[in-house]
Design a protein around this motif. Structure first.
Motif, mmCIF file in Angstrom:
data_model
loop_
_atom_site.group_PDB
_atom_site.id
_atom_site.type_symbol
_atom_site.label_atom_id
_atom_site.label_comp_id
_atom_site.label_asym_id
_atom_site.label_seq_id
_atom_site.Cartn_x
_atom_site.Cartn_y
_atom_site.Cartn_z
ATOM 1 N N LEU A 1 0.763 -0.940 0.204
ATOM 2 C CA LEU A 1 -0.342 0.096 -0.295
ATOM 3 C C LEU A 1 0.665 1.797 -0.452
ATOM 4 N N VAL A 2 2.376 1.177 0.412
ATOM 5 C CA VAL A 2 3.092 1.793 0.775
ATOM 6 C C VAL A 2 3.196 2.421 -1.343
ATOM 7 N N THR A 3 3.301 2.688 -2.233
ATOM 8 C CA THR A 3 3.116 3.072 -3.424
ATOM 9 C C THR A 3 1.590 3.787 -3.246
ATOM 10 N N ARG A 4 0.673 3.846 -2.962
ATOM 11 C CA ARG A 4 -0.554 4.113 -3.421
ATOM 12 C C ARG A 4 -0.263 5.940 -2.149
ATOM 13 N N LEU A 5 -0.352 5.366 -0.633
ATOM 14 C CA LEU A 5 0.138 6.291 -0.007
ATOM 15 C C LEU A 5 0.834 7.450 -0.014
ATOM 16 N N TRP A 6 2.079 7.846 -1.190
ATOM 17 C CA TRP A 6 2.876 8.342 -1.583
ATOM 18 C C TRP A 6 2.334 8.599 -2.902
ATOM 19 N N ASP A 7 1.506 8.253 -3.760
ATOM 20 C CA ASP A 7 0.527 9.112 -4.401
ATOM 21 C C ASP A 7 0.577 10.181 -3.601
ATOM 22 N N THR A 8 -0.270 10.602 -2.724
ATOM 23 C CA THR A 8 -0.878 11.243 -2.183
ATOM 24 C C THR A 8 0.624 12.567 -1.316
ATOM 25 N N TYR A 9 1.432 11.909 -1.176
ATOM 26 C CA TYR A 9 1.686 12.271 -0.420
ATOM 27 C C TYR A 9 2.637 13.535 -1.310
ATOM 28 N N LEU A 10 3.406 12.594 -2.866
ATOM 29 C CA LEU A 10 4.375 13.668 -3.980
ATOM 30 C C LEU A 10 2.704 14.816 -4.547
ATOM 31 N N ALA A 11 1.879 14.600 -4.429
ATOM 32 C CA ALA A 11 0.640 15.969 -4.924
ATOM 33 C C ALA A 11 -0.087 16.292 -3.460
ATOM 34 N N GLU A 12 0.649 16.191 -2.585
ATOM 35 C CA GLU A 12 0.740 17.348 -1.144
ATOM 36 C C GLU A 12 1.877 18.042 -1.820
ATOM 37 N N GLY A 13 2.940 17.368 -2.043
ATOM 38 C CA GLY A 13 4.330 18.290 -2.223
ATOM 39 C C GLY A 13 4.835 19.437 -1.224
ATOM 40 N N ASP A 14 5.034 20.535 -1.133
ATOM 41 C CA ASP A 14 5.200 21.609 -0.147
ATOM 42 C C ASP A 14 4.535 21.337 0.931
ATOM 43 N N TYR A 15 3.216 20.849 1.176
ATOM 44 C CA TYR A 15 1.870 20.906 1.992
ATOM 45 C C TYR A 15 2.359 19.754 2.760
ATOM 46 N N LEU A 16 3.062 19.037 2.128
ATOM 47 C CA LEU A 16 2.801 17.002 3.193
ATOM 48 C C LEU A 16 3.342 17.800 4.338
ATOM 49 N N PRO A 17 3.999 18.505 4.557
ATOM 50 C CA PRO A 17 4.573 18.359 6.797
ATOM 51 C C PRO A 17 3.248 18.735 7.345
ATOM 52 N N ASP A 18 2.025 19.803 6.859
ATOM 53 C CA ASP A 18 1.538 20.008 7.497
ATOM 54 C C ASP A 18 -0.002 18.633 7.385
ATOM 55 N N PHE A 19 0.362 18.195 6.598
ATOM 56 C CA PHE A 19 -0.908 17.029 5.933
ATOM 57 C C PHE A 19 -1.351 15.692 6.585
ATOM 58 N N LEU A 20 0.778 15.376 6.789
ATOM 59 C CA LEU A 20 1.103 14.320 7.562
ATOM 60 C C LEU A 20 0.444 14.895 8.926
ATOM 61 N N VAL A 21 0.070 15.397 9.305
ATOM 62 C CA VAL A 21 -0.358 15.488 11.306
ATOM 63 C C VAL A 21 -1.360 15.180 10.663
ATOM 64 N N TYR A 22 -2.831 15.187 10.105
ATOM 65 C CA TYR A 22 -4.195 14.680 9.911
ATOM 66 C C TYR A 22 -3.943 13.399 9.427
ATOM 67 N N ILE A 23 -2.973 12.760 8.233
ATOM 68 C CA ILE A 23 -2.891 11.157 8.211
ATOM 69 C C ILE A 23 -2.958 10.917 9.278
ATOM 70 N N SER A 24 -1.872 11.514 10.127
ATOM 71 C CA SER A 24 -2.067 10.500 11.317
ATOM 72 C C SER A 24 -2.565 10.563 12.391
#
Length: 440
Positions: free
Chosen positions: A358-381
């Protein structure tokens, strides 16, 4: 087919029921249009529709096609699909009654029908003389077709240029540059390294066999050597952080995706013997540069004391308190610190917490978030943690520690991951419209 629309007819243990409940509870709070990757919120008086968002993996489309379409009805009935949450019914931001919200099943039914349309959108976007990255990010957030991942990931990370005419030349130049870096930093005797560099190389050599130990392919000696070259070269060229344990995990999604351009079939059947030396060199180079691009926006996550990660852990604690106060209170009463379990989540970006397929699917979203990823990681967690809220509230300190260290995700399929992402997306939208609800 289960309707699942009202939510009241289902069991709280049913994943479809839980998804519909979350959707109904949060959707009425949306105050504006939200776009994956960059949240843009506006208050408007006219009715609005939720953003085009698809927590449905394209991987499942290929599984479905390979099975002759036999899962079409089953996939819809199970609530697995939300390929296009854009409903035909507008939602008024002033609506407060749950009964006036559109039927949740209506939002998710027929999602399969949009798969071919999404493939067409990807194809059209990639065929442009210059790819429009914002559109590519919006599409990719909901999952990228596996055969398109290598090219799309290079584009999303800024490694390959959007201009098609320049792409091949840039990749050739960067791959040669990587070869030169390996020759300069890695392919040298230890007598030319400092004591710190020798220690770092030895630590990398120890960590490589520990990388995704459950996946046999990563124990291949050639893969181990490639991983070692990538990590050491990256660490030497990034002295502010150097090598930090956990970065080895972050290389693995890139390795799998770029190897998939050259190796066919299932990961279990792959063999490095089928690759030429040039192929291996190109794959390593792509992994190195994409890792570099990916970590550029998270440098303080891996510098001394890793302040970036500590900051995210603190924000996660605040967010969980806002979303699920009973769980937050129980964790506090038991004396469990968020740092004890969430530090690894942020350090390895959940790679060790979810099944590797499932990791590559998760990383599709990570890479799409771009510079906003650190912020969105909080919500994913937060979404990930709250998957087990009811269970955790029944455990004492020691039981919680053991549970969180060995989460029951081994049998997760794409649906469970999409549930986590969809909740994270909705909570992100809700709290971003009321930033004062969260501590800065």
């Amino acid at each position: 087919m289960s309707s699942g629309g009202g939510g009241g007819g289902g069991s709280p243990n049913n994943s479809e029921w839980r998804f519909n409940q979350t959707l109904r509870n949060v959707q009425g709070m949306l105050k504006g249009r939200s776009f994956p990757g960059k949240v843009m919120l506006t208050r408007r008086s006219e009715p609005i529709s939720p953003p085009e968002y698809s927590p449905r993996s394209e991987n499942d489309r290929y599984e479905y096609e390979q099975n002759g379409g036999s899962q079409e009805v089953e996939g819809q009935a199970s609530g697995n699909t939300t390929d296009n949450i854009s409903s035909k019914k507008p939602i008024s931001p002033s609506t407060s009654s749950v009964n006036s919200l559109p039927d949740a099943q209506g939002l998710v039914s027929g999602a399969r029908a949009t798969d071919s349309a999404r493939i067409t959108k990807f194809t059209n976007e990639l065929s442009r003389p210059a790819v429009i990255l914002d559109k590519l990010r919006e599409l990719s957030w909901s999952g990228v077709p596996p055969y398109m991942r290598p090219n799309i990931w290079r584009l999303l990370l800024g490694y390959a240029p959007p201009n098609a005419d320049r792409r091949e030349g840039v990749l050739t130049r960067k791959r040669l540059e990587y070869v030169e870096c390996v020759s300069q930093y890695y392919d040298i005797p230890d007598t030319e390294r400092s004591d710190e560099e020798i220690t770092m190389l030895r630590q990398i050599a120890v960590d490589c066999p520990r990388t995704v130990p459950d996946v046999t392919f990563f124990q291949d000696p050639q893969i181990q050597k490639s991983l070692e070259r990538i990590l050491y070269t990256w660490a030497i060229r990034h002295p502010a952080s150097g090598y930090v344990q956990g970065i080895n995990d972050l290389v693995t999604p890139f390795l799998i995706v770029f190897l998939s351009e050259h190796l066919e079939g299932n990961l279990d059947t792959w063999s490095m013997e089928n690759l030429s030396l040039q192929d291996v060199s190109n794959i390593e180079a792509d992994c190195y540069w994409c890792l570099s691009k990916f970590l550029d926006g998270m440098q303080d996550h891996y510098t001394f004391a890793q302040p970036g990660i500590q900051r995210l852990v603190f924000r996660l604690k605040e967010l969980v308190h806002r979303i699920d106060e009973p769980l937050s209170k129980h964790i506090e009463e038991q004396g469990l610190e968020f740092l004890q379990f969430a530090f690894r989540w942020f350090n390895c970006l959940l790679i060790r917490e979810v099944p590797f397929h499932l990791v590559t699917r998760l990383w599709d979203t990570y890479l799409a978030e771009g510079d906003y990823l650190p912020d969105f990681l909080v919500y994913i967690s937060a979404s990930f943690l709250l998957t087990w809220s009811e269970k955790l509230q029944k455990l004492d300190f020691q039981e919680m520690v053991m549970f969180l260290q060995h989460l029951p995700t081994r049998n997760w399929a794409h649906h469970e991951l999409e549930m986590v992402l969809s909740r994270a997306y909705m909570w992100h939208t809700m709290f971003k419209s009321s930033p004062s609800h969260l501590a800065n």
